[in-house]
Enzyme design. Structure first.
Site, short mmCIF file in Angstrom:
data_model
loop_
_atom_site.label_atom_id
_atom_site.label_comp_id
_atom_site.label_asym_id
_atom_site.label_seq_id
_atom_site.Cartn_x
_atom_site.Cartn_y
_atom_site.Cartn_z
N ARG A 33 25.40 122.41 -57.42
CA ARG A 33 26.26 121.46 -58.16
C ARG A 33 25.49 120.69 -59.21
O ARG A 33 26.02 120.35 -60.26
CB ARG A 33 26.85 120.46 -57.16
CG ARG A 33 28.18 120.91 -56.68
CD ARG A 33 28.69 120.19 -55.48
NE ARG A 33 29.63 121.10 -54.85
CZ ARG A 33 30.00 121.06 -53.60
NH1 ARG A 33 29.52 120.12 -52.80
NH2 ARG A 33 30.84 121.94 -53.12
N ARG A 82 31.88 116.23 -93.84
CA ARG A 82 33.29 116.24 -94.24
C ARG A 82 33.67 114.96 -94.99
O ARG A 82 33.43 113.85 -94.48
CB ARG A 82 34.15 116.39 -92.98
CG ARG A 82 35.64 116.35 -93.22
CD ARG A 82 36.13 117.58 -93.94
NE ARG A 82 37.58 117.62 -94.03
CZ ARG A 82 38.24 118.50 -94.78
NH1 ARG A 82 37.59 119.43 -95.46
NH2 ARG A 82 39.55 118.47 -94.81
N GLN A 104 38.81 117.10 -82.30
CA GLN A 104 39.59 116.13 -83.07
C GLN A 104 38.85 115.71 -84.34
O GLN A 104 39.44 115.60 -85.41
CB GLN A 104 39.86 114.90 -82.16
CG GLN A 104 40.97 114.00 -82.64
CD GLN A 104 42.33 114.67 -82.59
OE1 GLN A 104 42.52 115.65 -81.88
NE2 GLN A 104 43.27 114.16 -83.37
N HIS A 154 36.75 117.49 -85.94
CA HIS A 154 36.75 118.63 -86.87
C HIS A 154 38.14 118.86 -87.50
O HIS A 154 38.27 119.73 -88.37
CB HIS A 154 36.35 119.92 -86.14
CG HIS A 154 34.87 120.08 -85.94
ND1 HIS A 154 34.14 119.29 -85.09
CD2 HIS A 154 33.99 120.97 -86.48
CE1 HIS A 154 32.88 119.68 -85.11
NE2 HIS A 154 32.75 120.70 -85.95
N GLY A 157 41.73 120.33 -88.29
CA GLY A 157 42.26 121.68 -88.14
C GLY A 157 41.17 122.73 -87.99
O GLY A 157 41.34 123.73 -87.29
N GLU A 213 31.99 125.88 -57.99
CA GLU A 213 31.06 125.19 -57.07
C GLU A 213 31.68 123.88 -56.55
O GLU A 213 31.02 122.86 -56.43
CB GLU A 213 29.69 125.00 -57.72
CG GLU A 213 29.11 126.36 -58.07
CD GLU A 213 27.61 126.46 -58.14
OE1 GLU A 213 26.93 125.54 -57.65
OE2 GLU A 213 27.13 127.47 -58.65
#
Ligand SMILES: Cc1cc2nc3c(=O)[nH]c(=O)nc-3n(C[C@H](O)[C@H](O)[C@H](O)COP(=O)(O)OP(=O)(O)OC[C@H]3O[C@@H](n4cnc5c(N)ncnc54)[C@H](O)[C@@H]3O)c2cc1C
Length: 304
Positions: free
Chosen positions: A167, A192, A260, A262, A264, A287
């Protein structure tokens, strides 16, 4: 996809290291540890026994004439199913002293080239597509009694001990996925431009990245704490469950926000965040699901 392959290989080697005889350890471990060959598999889950492996129906019937066990049954969701060379297989023993109804579960080392070891088709999955997940059927698959790893009845507790260790690995996988998504989102936000400025200048985006970064740090610290407890020889069951629970949640929310950020473009396969989002989900399932982790954590709260 590489992480679960490695993680499951380590589950198999851990079983041999912890529960195997001197001969079994000498036979298998040096090559498995040094070269990763043969690739290990961990065969616990079945079509009708997932969160509750005690419900497994695979049997191991002892044949005193040949001193062998004949394995019969079906395992499901086996990571490394196609490329694995040796499997740790959990089954209920049926012999003079034990009845499969007594939950006499133990584990066996089964080379994948043993007759009656039948690998099913590779599952088509949401993510981790480079990791091969298959069913494995055991059809009178005979292994020498010397391939048994634990006493009948001790197999399930052995599985849980091994899974506790595993784990932490899955939690680390989740941290890696979340960190990658955070890095991608940060780079994209700097590049962007909208409204004549990089979107990294917009406070809403900055706050998203602040929350994502905090989630990743918190998850990483829980993983480190579980590792610390394990290395110190403490009872780290609750810490491992907390790390897996919180890190897998972080992987889900951070990859979601990375898409979000990025816009679309994040929804297309051209950007890695789409794959990271799909890869994150499984960390809440295998697991031990999130619900199972919370059950273990709650036991810790009540000191049970
Ligand atoms: C890609 C992949 C790789 C895997 N690799 C391996 C492997 O190598 N070896 C192996 O043995 N297994 C492997 N597994 C199996 C995995 O560990 C199981 O899928 C997991 O343990 C859940 O079991 P299940 O799918 O049968 O779900 P179920 O147990 O049927 O659970 C269904 C839902 O019910 C919930 N639930 C069940 N019981 C309880 C409860 N008591 N309290 C609250 N909620 C509960 C679960 O949390 C879940 O939301 C893999 C699975 C996947 C998808």
């Amino acid at each position: 996809a590489v992480a679960p392959a490695l993680s499951v290989h380590c589950l198999a080697t851990s079983c041999i290291a912890e529960f195997g005889s001197e001969t079994q350890r000498e036979t298998w471990l040096p090559e498995m540890a040094e070269t990763g060959r043969p690739v290990g598999m961990f065969c616990l889950s079945e079509p009708h026994a997932g969160s509750n492996p005690a419900e497994m129906s695979t049997t191991a019937t002892y044949d005193p004439e040949t001193d062998e066990y004949a394995l019969n049954g079906e395992k499901q969701w086996i990571t490394n199913g196609k490329r694995g060379g040796v499997a740790v297989v959990f089954a209920k023993v049926d012999d003079e002293a034990h009845d499969p109804d007594d939950d006499a579960i133990t584990q066996f080392l089964v080379p994948a080239d043993t007759e009656g070891f039948e690998v099913g088709k590779k599952e088509e999955k949401l993510g981790l597509r480079a990791s091969d997940t298959t069913g494995i059927t055991f059809d009178d698959c005979r292994v020498p009694a010397a391939n048994r790893l634990t006493e009948p009845g001790k197999g399930l507790s052995a599985a849980f001990r091994t899974l506790t260790e595993g784990r932490i690995g899955i939690a680390a996988q989740a941290v890696g996925v979340a960190q990658a998504a955070l890095d991608e989102a940060k780079s994209y936000a700097e590049e962007r431009e909208q409204f004549d400025r990089p979107i990294s200048d917009i406070q809403t985006i900055r706050h998203k990245l602040a929350e994502m970064s905090t989630d990743v740090s918190a998850a990483r610290l829980l993983v480190r704490e579980a590792c610390r407890q394990a290395e110190a020889g403490e009872d780290y069951r609750v810490a491992a469950s907390k790390a897996k629970y919180r890190a897998s949640e972080a992987a889900m929310s951070v990859t979601n926000e990375a898409i979000q950020i990025h816009g679309g473009y994040g929804y297309t396969t051209e950007f890695d965040v789409e794959r990271l989002y799909r890869d994150a989900k499984i960390t809440e399932i295998y697991e031990g699901t999130t619900e199972v982790q919370k059950t273990i954590i709650a036991r810790g709260v009540f000191g049970e």
